[in-house]
Design a protein around this motif. Structure first.
Motif, PDB file in Angstrom:
ATOM      1  N   CYS A  39       0.831  -1.207   0.000  1.00  0.00           N
ATOM      2  CA  CYS A  39       0.000   0.000   0.000  1.00  0.00           C
ATOM      3  C   CYS A  39       0.865   1.257   0.000  1.00  0.00           C
ATOM      4  CB  CYS A  39      -0.904  -0.013   1.228  1.00  0.00           C
ATOM      5  SG  CYS A  39      -1.998   1.421   1.321  1.00  0.00           S
ATOM      6  N   ASP A  41       0.486   3.706   1.822  1.00  0.00           N
ATOM      7  CA  ASP A  41       0.456   4.312   3.155  1.00  0.00           C
ATOM      8  C   ASP A  41       1.836   4.857   3.555  1.00  0.00           C
ATOM      9  OD1 ASP A  41       0.501   4.541   6.133  1.00  0.00           O
ATOM     10  OD2 ASP A  41      -1.548   3.768   5.908  1.00  0.00           O
ATOM     11  N   GLY A  66      -4.065   0.518  -1.028  1.00  0.00           N
ATOM     12  CA  GLY A  66      -4.627  -0.719  -0.516  1.00  0.00           C
ATOM     13  C   GLY A  66      -3.904  -1.997  -0.905  1.00  0.00           C
ATOM     14  N   HIS A  97      -2.051  -4.005   4.924  1.00  0.00           N
ATOM     15  CA  HIS A  97      -1.739  -3.607   6.300  1.00  0.00           C
ATOM     16  C   HIS A  97      -3.005  -3.292   7.088  1.00  0.00           C
ATOM     17  CE1 HIS A  97      -2.378   0.825   5.918  1.00  0.00           C
ATOM     18  NE2 HIS A  97      -2.217   0.552   4.647  1.00  0.00           N
ATOM     19  N   CYS A 100      -5.809   0.148   7.132  1.00  0.00           N
ATOM     20  CA  CYS A 100      -5.673   0.713   5.784  1.00  0.00           C
ATOM     21  C   CYS A 100      -6.856   1.640   5.487  1.00  0.00           C
ATOM     22  CB  CYS A 100      -5.621  -0.408   4.755  1.00  0.00           C
ATOM     23  SG  CYS A 100      -5.290   0.182   3.077  1.00  0.00           S
ATOM     24  N   GLY A 101      -6.553   2.753   4.843  1.00  0.00           N
ATOM     25  CA  GLY A 101      -7.594   3.725   4.480  1.00  0.00           C
ATOM     26  C   GLY A 101      -8.601   3.184   3.484  1.00  0.00           C
TER      27      GLY A 101
HETATM   28 ZN   LIG Z   1      -3.295   1.250   3.090  1.00  0.00          ZN
END
Ligand SMILES: [Zn+2]
Length: 186
Positions: A39, A41, A66, A97, A100-101
């Protein structure tokens, strides 16, 4: 020019002049013959390689929001295939992870926001058949584990994936770096 870009360029000049790049010199071929999909992130920038003992040059790393493989023709798949066929990678790691958003993200919310921030939002239907379709395209997923195993499954069944390629699915904790195996291949 933005202040941030200015600061980055200043840092960059100093970085190059002082040869701070020297510890990172390596080849374009991944030393550990691995390609990782993870991801975007920001917490994973340094944490993920450190948590897995990876140095600069050890792996090809592909990122998106993602760590999702959405379809067999996804550009992520193209990158993974290039790594496998042209850059000597042999194993694929899909690493999602926790926190995650993309968990539970509603694509329709982004479409609504775009309507007030994009002057070309009226043309959504030129690119997508409908607003609903644009929203579906932007949707996240329900659980990290499910997304990882779906993405692994899609890769394993890809007609262009070499038969001897192992595809593993993992989930990493974005604070401790602890990794759990969702699905592995021997
Ligand atoms: Zn993520």
């Amino acid at each position: 020019m933005s202040k941030q870009l200015q600061a980055m360029l200043e840092h960059n000049r100093h970085f190059v002049e002082t040869k701070a790049y020297e510890p990172y010199l390596t080849s374009k071929l991944p030393n550990k013959k691995a390609v990782i999909l993870t991801c975007m992130d920001a917490r994973l920038i340094e944490l993920l390689p450190k948590a897995l003992g990876l140095q600069n040059g050890d792996a090809k790393v592909v990122k998106n929001a993602g760590a999702v493989v959405t379809s067999l023709e996804d550009s992520i798949v193209r990158s993974i295939l290039v790594a496998l066929y042209e850059l000597e990678a042999e194993e694929v790691y899909v690493i999602g992870h926790h926190g995650c958003g993309m968990i539970g993200m509603e694509g329709s919310n982004i479409v609504e926001k775009a309507k007030s921030r994009s002057s070309t939002a009226a043309q959504i239907a030129d690119t997508f058949e409908s607003e609903a379709q644009a929203g579906a395209w932007l949707n996240g997923f329900t659980t990290v584990e499910e997304n990882v195993s779906d993405s692994v499954q899609l890769l394993r069944t890809h007609p262009l994936l070499p038969d001897d390629t192992a595809v593993h699915g993992l989930v990493i904790h974005p604070e401790t770096g602890a990794v759990d195996v969702v699905t592995e291949e021997t």
